[in-house]
Structure formats: structure tokens, C-alpha cells
Design a protein around this motif. Structure first.
Motif, PDB file in Angstrom:
ATOM      1  N   HIS A  25       0.603   1.326  13.254  1.00  0.00           N
ATOM      2  CA  HIS A  25      -0.833   1.608  13.140  1.00  0.00           C
ATOM      3  C   HIS A  25      -1.536   0.844  12.028  1.00  0.00           C
ATOM      4  O   HIS A  25      -2.653   0.352  12.242  1.00  0.00           O
ATOM      5  N   ASP A  26      -0.934   0.753  10.843  1.00  0.00           N
ATOM      6  CA  ASP A  26      -1.667   0.151   9.726  1.00  0.00           C
ATOM      7  C   ASP A  26      -0.678  -0.321   8.657  1.00  0.00           C
ATOM      8  O   ASP A  26      -0.181   0.483   7.868  1.00  0.00           O
ATOM      9  N   LEU A  27      -0.436  -1.632   8.622  1.00  0.00           N
ATOM     10  CA  LEU A  27       0.521  -2.170   7.658  1.00  0.00           C
ATOM     11  C   LEU A  27      -0.002  -2.109   6.235  1.00  0.00           C
ATOM     12  O   LEU A  27       0.779  -2.032   5.284  1.00  0.00           O
ATOM     13  N   GLY A  28      -1.321  -2.151   6.052  1.00  0.00           N
ATOM     14  CA  GLY A  28      -1.885  -2.032   4.710  1.00  0.00           C
ATOM     15  C   GLY A  28      -1.581  -0.682   4.099  1.00  0.00           C
ATOM     16  O   GLY A  28      -1.187  -0.572   2.928  1.00  0.00           O
ATOM     17  N   VAL A  29      -1.758   0.376   4.896  1.00  0.00           N
ATOM     18  CA  VAL A  29      -1.378   1.711   4.440  1.00  0.00           C
ATOM     19  C   VAL A  29       0.128   1.773   4.223  1.00  0.00           C
ATOM     20  O   VAL A  29       0.618   2.378   3.261  1.00  0.00           O
ATOM     21  N   GLY A  30       0.880   1.107   5.103  1.00  0.00           N
ATOM     22  CA  GLY A  30       2.328   1.092   4.960  1.00  0.00           C
ATOM     23  C   GLY A  30       2.766   0.487   3.639  1.00  0.00           C
ATOM     24  O   GLY A  30       3.714   0.978   3.008  1.00  0.00           O
ATOM     25  N   ILE A  31       2.075  -0.567   3.184  1.00  0.00           N
ATOM     26  CA  ILE A  31       2.423  -1.178   1.906  1.00  0.00           C
ATOM     27  C   ILE A  31       2.124  -0.227   0.755  1.00  0.00           C
ATOM     28  O   ILE A  31       2.894  -0.130  -0.214  1.00  0.00           O
ATOM     29  N   THR A  32       1.022   0.491   0.840  1.00  0.00           N
ATOM     30  CA  THR A  32       0.690   1.460  -0.210  1.00  0.00           C
ATOM     31  C   THR A  32       1.769   2.534  -0.307  1.00  0.00           C
ATOM     32  O   THR A  32       2.212   2.900  -1.404  1.00  0.00           O
ATOM     33  N   LEU A  33       2.205   3.023   0.843  1.00  0.00           N
ATOM     34  CA  LEU A  33       3.267   4.035   0.858  1.00  0.00           C
ATOM     35  C   LEU A  33       4.598   3.440   0.384  1.00  0.00           C
ATOM     36  O   LEU A  33       5.322   4.061  -0.402  1.00  0.00           O
ATOM     37  N   GLY A  34       4.916   2.240   0.878  1.00  0.00           N
ATOM     38  CA  GLY A  34       6.194   1.632   0.534  1.00  0.00           C
ATOM     39  C   GLY A  34       6.284   1.208  -0.916  1.00  0.00           C
ATOM     40  O   GLY A  34       7.328   1.371  -1.557  1.00  0.00           O
ATOM     41  N   ALA A  35       5.178   0.642  -1.454  1.00  0.00           N
ATOM     42  CA  ALA A  35       5.186   0.232  -2.858  1.00  0.00           C
ATOM     43  C   ALA A  35       5.383   1.435  -3.765  1.00  0.00           C
ATOM     44  O   ALA A  35       5.935   1.312  -4.867  1.00  0.00           O
ATOM     45  N   HIS A  36       4.943   2.596  -3.317  1.00  0.00           N
ATOM     46  CA  HIS A  36       5.076   3.827  -4.092  1.00  0.00           C
ATOM     47  C   HIS A  36       6.513   4.332  -4.077  1.00  0.00           C
ATOM     48  O   HIS A  36       7.098   4.584  -5.137  1.00  0.00           O
ATOM     49  N   GLN A  37       7.097   4.450  -2.889  1.00  0.00           N
ATOM     50  CA  GLN A  37       8.385   5.144  -2.808  1.00  0.00           C
ATOM     51  C   GLN A  37       9.569   4.255  -2.450  1.00  0.00           C
ATOM     52  O   GLN A  37      10.692   4.514  -2.897  1.00  0.00           O
ATOM     53  N   SER A  38       9.354   3.205  -1.669  1.00  0.00           N
ATOM     54  CA  SER A  38      10.475   2.352  -1.299  1.00  0.00           C
ATOM     55  C   SER A  38      10.951   1.525  -2.482  1.00  0.00           C
ATOM     56  O   SER A  38      12.143   1.207  -2.597  1.00  0.00           O
ATOM     57  N   ILE A  39      10.001   1.165  -3.379  1.00  0.00           N
ATOM     58  CA  ILE A  39      10.385   0.409  -4.578  1.00  0.00           C
ATOM     59  C   ILE A  39       9.809   1.021  -5.863  1.00  0.00           C
ATOM     60  O   ILE A  39      10.422   0.931  -6.917  1.00  0.00           O
ATOM     61  N   GLY A  40       8.629   1.648  -5.792  1.00  0.00           N
ATOM     62  CA  GLY A  40       7.941   2.103  -7.001  1.00  0.00           C
ATOM     63  C   GLY A  40       8.749   3.069  -7.847  1.00  0.00           C
ATOM     64  O   GLY A  40       8.982   2.831  -9.034  1.00  0.00           O
ATOM     65  N   PHE A  41       9.167   4.180  -7.247  1.00  0.00           N
ATOM     66  CA  PHE A  41       9.998   5.127  -7.995  1.00  0.00           C
ATOM     67  C   PHE A  41      11.417   5.205  -7.435  1.00  0.00           C
ATOM     68  O   PHE A  41      12.190   6.081  -7.835  1.00  0.00           O
ATOM     69  N   LYS A  42      11.775   4.274  -6.537  1.00  0.00           N
ATOM     70  CA  LYS A  42      13.121   4.302  -5.962  1.00  0.00           C
ATOM     71  C   LYS A  42      14.189   4.176  -7.053  1.00  0.00           C
ATOM     72  O   LYS A  42      15.272   4.771  -6.944  1.00  0.00           O
ATOM     73  N   GLY A  43      13.881   3.435  -8.119  1.00  0.00           N
ATOM     74  CA  GLY A  43      14.848   3.300  -9.202  1.00  0.00           C
ATOM     75  C   GLY A  43      15.176   4.630  -9.856  1.00  0.00           C
ATOM     76  O   GLY A  43      16.309   4.852 -10.302  1.00  0.00           O
ATOM     77  N   ILE A  44      14.193   5.517  -9.923  1.00  0.00           N
ATOM     78  CA  ILE A  44      14.453   6.844 -10.499  1.00  0.00           C
ATOM     79  C   ILE A  44      15.392   7.629  -9.589  1.00  0.00           C
ATOM     80  O   ILE A  44      16.302   8.325 -10.050  1.00  0.00           O
ATOM     81  N   LEU A  45      15.190   7.503  -8.280  1.00  0.00           N
ATOM     82  CA  LEU A  45      16.086   8.168  -7.329  1.00  0.00           C
ATOM     83  C   LEU A  45      17.503   7.618  -7.429  1.00  0.00           C
ATOM     84  O   LEU A  45      18.481   8.371  -7.381  1.00  0.00           O
ATOM     85  N   LEU A  46      17.631   6.290  -7.571  1.00  0.00           N
ATOM     86  CA  LEU A  46      18.948   5.662  -7.545  1.00  0.00           C
ATOM     87  C   LEU A  46      19.665   5.709  -8.886  1.00  0.00           C
ATOM     88  O   LEU A  46      20.883   5.884  -8.939  1.00  0.00           O
ATOM     89  N   PHE A  47      18.904   5.526  -9.993  1.00  0.00           N
ATOM     90  CA  PHE A  47      19.524   5.343 -11.301  1.00  0.00           C
ATOM     91  C   PHE A  47      19.067   6.360 -12.347  1.00  0.00           C
ATOM     92  O   PHE A  47      19.612   6.373 -13.448  1.00  0.00           O
TER      93      PHE A  47
END
Length: 630
Positions: free
Chosen positions: A149-171
Motif C-alpha cells: 500500500h505505501d512504501l513511504g509509511v513502510g520506511i517510517t515503520l521500518g526505520a523505527h523498529q527494523s533498525i532504529g531500536f532493533k539493537g536494543i532488542l538484540l544487544f
């Protein structure tokens, strides 16, 4: 084609002794992957792995992570998805307006608030910390909806959780998780801050620095980052900086990851960038001026930032494939609907062979992308450790395929596809960045080739060591010699995949097995020819990587279609045709790609292309004038 920068971002190569087989030990691929594993010590044996792609470079078909197709969802997880997908679909159909987001270069406030209410910003955060606690496969399914539906929204979501705080989840340690995870699921945006003006793919060359304060309580952070998704709205950031560390009695700089809050002071952002696509996602420069970061906000240990960054990126790449599978599915649907109703010269255009071929190839690419996304996520959910090459392949393949599929959808719609009203021109603009960020496709191909070569080289080096003391290593010598001998005369047999494959696909699986053997021989031949210079032979490396992509995608579709046949799904016949069509072409390309790594004519062409490229760069531009010489 030599490049000092790519020596650091596509792995350094260290040969053995000059009188031995020149096999590389590849240390590091900066900016795009995990730190390469060190060569095993003598007598401990070469590293073993269940990775299909790593073993491909040895000429071994390893089925563990490919056959059968992963089935990682429990009944409860499947039920949860059944409850989550419909409201998310409805939200993107009825609330989100991608055209308006694109025109305004921002996501509408009601869309953002609705996404927070849906829990879309905390999909994989444990439920006790405010998230939905989804597995990787569940996450992939919801991301696929967003990508449709919307890759721009997808980037906002992904930048937040796929990479933004993913380090906190992993490390993150327990205290860091308890402090920050409830916040990033409760309305505070996160960002991943790595890229700098002087460091793109070469993440190890960052200039941002953090120095311990005299009282030892803070790191003082100074520097800047560019092109940071969510950079202007993030309150919580994962920031990477050089820090001085002691090593062998000397002070050296090593990258460290920090959790930085905007509220620490000294953090500021530039204006939003004016981009080609994904316009509604916030992208800015971020500046750090004497930011006091508490020592307890070091993430993953001082000096371990490179490992943290690369694991974050590796862990999230499957999500890109899932999103782009959704994008391709939506574009294919739009093209198919048009082809089925548009009449030209008295016939529907869907009745013409040219359009049929376009639709068929679009369907093959979408099916393969989707297969990769769920195979990688399924492997991760079932505990696989070595999935990094497969994740890289999924990102490369998905982003290349999505561009082709949407471009062809526009072509099928003709002039109508070029108009804004259909939405496809926006999708094409949005797609272009996916071949660039989170590891450019060019660098990721080199990563796949060099990491695979390192793995193969470690096994060959083990064999070298065995020959130095043959009486102590007879079993290894004879097993390897036997494998090579049977392969040389065409008698080598891989694992029996018959019970795991639909009968229609078994001949193609056998052909894939032969391609795997040839891939291993080609890797060994390249090592013998180039030795430690293999790191510079990018023309060769790219062909080995392309062959690896074809091999892994073939395995993925054969496995998935066999699953459909085994379960007698309504779509099984169609899936078998898709798998046959893709595999037949892919295994046909592999021998040609591998031959191109060694044939003198191709090697001469690579040298010619290198000279031409250097001449164009030096000019700069086309050195020859136009025919009029005016």
C-alpha cells in the motif's frame, strides 16, 4: 578492478604461505554484513554450517534450511495473524492516503496516530513491554501488507523498529530494555544513525567520535550523520561513533554503539531532505555537539559497534523482501486487471503473447521474492544461526525484482501507467532507494561472494593441513578425495531430496545439484587463479554471486511449490508451474555465469571494461566527441 575503499568494505584478503595453495582469509565486510568469522584454528576443523549458500561455495548441496519449506507458526501465532491482518488491511485501504502523503511529503497525523493505536510501531517488542511480541514470520506478513500500500509509511515503520531500536532488542541489557522498549512502543520514535558524508558502504570510516569524560560517567559525543530516516522526529537513536580503546598496549579507534536521547541536549536535526521517492518518510541530517551520553547507554560493549550495526542490518533484511513481495503483488494485480479488460485490435491485450510473457515473468519474480522472505524469516524463527547470506540475497533479489515488476506494470498500462492517478509512478519512485540503502545491492553481491569464498577456503585450508600430517588425517583426506573424484567423473550424488519434492520438480532439483557441484569447482578454480587478489576481481565475484542468487532462489521455489503440492493447496498446480518456469531458466543461467569466471574471452572483456570505466572516470564522462566533432 582495484579499489582501496572496497578492500575495507568488501573484505580484506590474507593469503597463506607463498608455497601453499593461495586461499584467502577474509576478515571484514564493512557497512553491510556481519564481521566475518575467523578461520578455525588448526586441528579444530573447518567451521560447519547449515547455510545453503555458504555450502554452495564448497560445491555441497546442504538441504537443512531449504527442504522442506519452513513451517514456523504455531496454532496460536497463526490465529493471531488471522486477527491482525484484516484490520491492518482495512486501515491502509480506508485511512491511509499514499498519494496525499507523497504530495505533502509527510504522513498525515491521523494515519500516524492510527498506526500507533494498532501497535504497528512495536510489532516485535515483547508484550510485557508494550509490543505485540510477533515472530519474524508474523512480522513479515504484516510488513507485506504495508508494502502493498505505501512504501513511504513502510520506511517510517521500518526505520523505527527494523533498525532504529532493533539493537536494543538484540544487544540491550535488561536495564536498557526495561527503560527504552516501553517508550518506543508508547509514542517515541527511534532512528538508526550510522551513515556520514564520508562513509556510505564503508561504515568503518565514520568520523563521529565519543570520548570518555574525566569523571568516567559519560561519553562526550561529537559529529554528524546524514540521510537518517526518522532523523528529524526520533527521540531515541542508535548512534555509532569511534571511541579510543586499548589494544595490545596501544590506543586505537573502534566503533561503539550508543543509545542517545534527543533530550540529552546537543542533538539537532537539519530540514527534511527533498527526495526522489518515499517522500513522506522523514529523512534529515542529525548533529551531535558535546552530547553527554551516560556510560550505561553503551550498547553491546565498547568497541563492538561494528558487530552491533551489522547484526542489526542482517537481522532486518528479510523484512525488506516481505514488503517488496507485497509491492509486487499489488502491481501485478493492477496490471492483470488492466490486461484482462483492455481491448486493442479486437482482442483483450491479455490474449497477446507479449503481455502473457510480461505477466508470467512478473508472477515468477513476485513468487520467488515471497518465497525468499518467508524462507529466511522461517529459518530465523526455527533457530538458524547462519542466515546472513540468504538474507542479503533476499534483499538484492527483492529490490531488483520489484523495480522490474512495477516498471512492467506501467508498460502494460501504457500511457495510463505514466499518469499519477494510477499510483504506479509513485511506487516506482519509492522503489529506487531499496537497491541503495541498508547495503547497496552491488556491495551485498560482493559480500555474498567473498563470505562464501572464505567459507570454502577454510575447508580447503583444512585439507592442506591434513596433507602435512597425512597419517593423522586419513579419514579427511580420503573423504574429500572421494568427493572430488566422483564429482570429476559426474558420479557425485547429493542428498536424496526426492521425498521432499513434488515429482514434477525432481529433474530440476537434480540439475540444481549438478550446478552446486560446478559452483564449488568454479570457486576453487578462481582461488587457484587469483589467490589473495580475488578480493579485487569484482567481475568474477559478481558472476559467482549471481550464480549463488540463481541457485538459492531455485531451491526456495522448488521447496515452496513442493509444499503446496504436498498440502494439496488449491494453488498447487499454479505454484508448480511458477517453480518450473523460474527454476528452468535459473539453472540454465548458472553454467554460463560460472563459465564466465574463467573463459579467456570473458576475462579479456572484463579487462577491456575496466579500462573503459577508468577512462570515463578520468575524462570525466564520455571521452569521445559527437560525430560532428562540434
Amino acid at each position: 578492478m582495484k579499489s582501496a575503499k572496497l578492500l575495507t568494505c568488501a573484505n580484506r584478503c590474507i593469503s597463506g604461505k607463498s608455497n601453499s595453495l593461495p586461499l584467502p582469509k577474509i576478515n571484514r565486510c564493512r557497512g553491510l554484513a556481519t564481521e566475518a568469522r575467523a578461520e578455525p584454528a588448526p586441528n579444530k576443523g573447518a567451521r560447519q554450517s547449515a547455510s545453503f549458500t555458504l555450502n554452495l561455495f564448497r560445491g555441497v548441496l546442504e538441504p537443512a534450511q531449504v527442504f522442506p519449506f519452513p513451517e514456523p507458526l504455531s496454532d496460536d501465532q497463526r490465529q493471531m495473524l488471522q486477527e491482525l491482518v484484516p484490520p491492518v488491511e482495512k486501515f491502509f485501504q480506508e485511512v491511509n492516503d499514499p498519494a496525499k502523503n507523497d504530495a505533502d511529503a509527510k504522513i498525515e497525523d491521523n494515519t500516524l496516530s492510527g498506526l500507533w493505536e494498532l501497535g504497528a510501531f512495536g510489532l516485535q517488542v515483547p508484550a510485557e513491554m508494550g509490543g505485540l511480541g510477533l515472530s519474524n514470520t508474523q512480522y513479515a506478513r504484516l510488513v507485506e501488507v504495508v508494502g502493498a500500500h505505501d512504501l513511504g509509511v513502510g520506511i517510517t515503520l521500518g526505520a523505527h523498529q527494523s533498525i532504529g531500536f532493533k539493537g536494543i532488542l538484540l544487544f540491550g541489557n535488561p536495564e536498557q530494555k526495561a527503560k527504552y522498549l516501553p517508550r518506543v512502543t508508547g509514542g517515541e520514535y527511534a532512528a538508526f544513525c550510522l551513515t556520514e558524508p564520508s562513509s556510505g558502504s564503508d561504515a568503518g570510516s565514520i568520523k563521529t567520535r565519543a570520548v570518555l569524560s574525566p569523571d568516567g560517567k559519560h561519553f562526550i559525543l561529537n559529529g554528524s550523520k546524514i540521510w537518517i530516516s526518522n532523523g528529524g522526529i526520533a527521540e531515541i537513536m542508535t548512534v555509532f561513533a569511534q571511541t579510543p580503546v586499548q589494544k595490545d598496549g596501544k590506543t586505537v579507534d573502534k566503533v561503539t554503539a550508543f543509545i542517545v536521547e534527543r533530550s540529552f541536549g546537543g542533538v539537532s536535526s537539519g530540514p527534511p531532505e527533498n527526495k526522489m521517492g518515499i517522500k513522506c518518510s522523514n529523512t534529515t541530517e542529525v548533529y551531535y555537539e558535546d552530547v553527554k551520553v551516560p556510560v550505561e547507554n553503551v550498547l553491546g560493549g565498547v568497541g563492538n559497534g561494528f558487530k552491533v550495526a551489522m547484526n542489526i542490518l542482517n537481522n532486518g533484511r528479510f523484512g525488506m523482501a516481505a514488503a517488496l513481495a507485497g509491492t509486487q503483488r499489488a502491481a501485478l494485480r493492477q496490471a492483470a486487471e488492466h490486461a484482462a479488460t483492455r481491448v486493442q485490435f479486437g482482442r483483450r491485450i491479455a490474449d497477446y503473447g507479449t503481455i502473457q510473457e510480461k505477466l508470467a515473468r512478473m508472477a515468477m519474480l513476485q513468487y520467488t521474492t515471497e518465497s525468499l522472505a518467508y524462507m529466511v524469516s522461517g529459518n530465523m524463527d526455527t533457530g538458524a544461526q547462519d542466515y546472513h547470506l540468504e538474507a542479503a540475497i533476499s534483499k538484492v533479489f527483492a529490490s531488483d525484482s520489484a523495480w522490474t515488476v512495477v516498471d512492467e506494470a506501467i508498460q502494460i498500462l501504457g500511457g495510463m501507467g505514466f499518469m499519477k492517478a494510477t499510483g504506479l509512478e509513485r511506487v516506482l519512485r519509492d522503489l529506487r532507494i531499496f537497491r541503495i540503502f541498508e547495503g547497496t545491492n552491488d556491495i551485498l553481491r560482493l559480500f555474498v561472494a567473498l563470505t562464501g569464498i572464505q567459507f570454502a577456503g577454510s575447508h580447503l585450508q583444512e585439507l592442506q593441513r591434513a596433507f602435512k600430517n597425512p597419517t593423522a588425517h586419513l579419514s579427511l583426506i580420503f573423504s574429500e578425495a572421494g568427493r572430488r573424484a566422483t564429482a570429476a567423473v559426474g558420479l557425485a550424488r547429493g542428498p536424496d531430496l526426492g521425498p521432499l519434492l513434488a515429482p514434477e520438480l525432481r529433474p530440476l532439483a537434480a540439475e540444481l545439484g549438478r550446478c552446486v557441484l560446478e559452483h564449488g569447482r568454479s570457486v576453487e578454480a578462481a582461488l587457484l587463479r587469483h589467490g589473495k587478489r580475488i578480493v579485487d576481481e569484482q567481475f568474477v565475484l559478481n558472476r559467482l554471486a549471481s550464480a549463488a542468487v540463481d541457485a538459492y532462489t531455485t531451491a526456495a521455489v522448488l521447496s515452496r511449490a513442493s509444499r503446496a503440492a504436498r498440502l494439496r493447496l488449491p494453488s498447487a498446480a499454479h505454484e508448480l508451474r511458477l517453480a518450473e518456469a523460474w527454476a528452468d531458466e535459473a539453472v540454465g543461467r548458472i553454467p554460463r555465469l560460472l563459465a564466465d569466471t574463467r573463459e579467456p574471452r570473458r576475462l579479456r572483456q572484463y579487462a577491456r571494461l575496466a579500462e573503459l570505466g577508468q577512462a570515463v572516470a578520468a575524462a570525466p564522462g564520455q571521452p569521445s566527441p559527437n560525430p560532428l566533432n562540434l
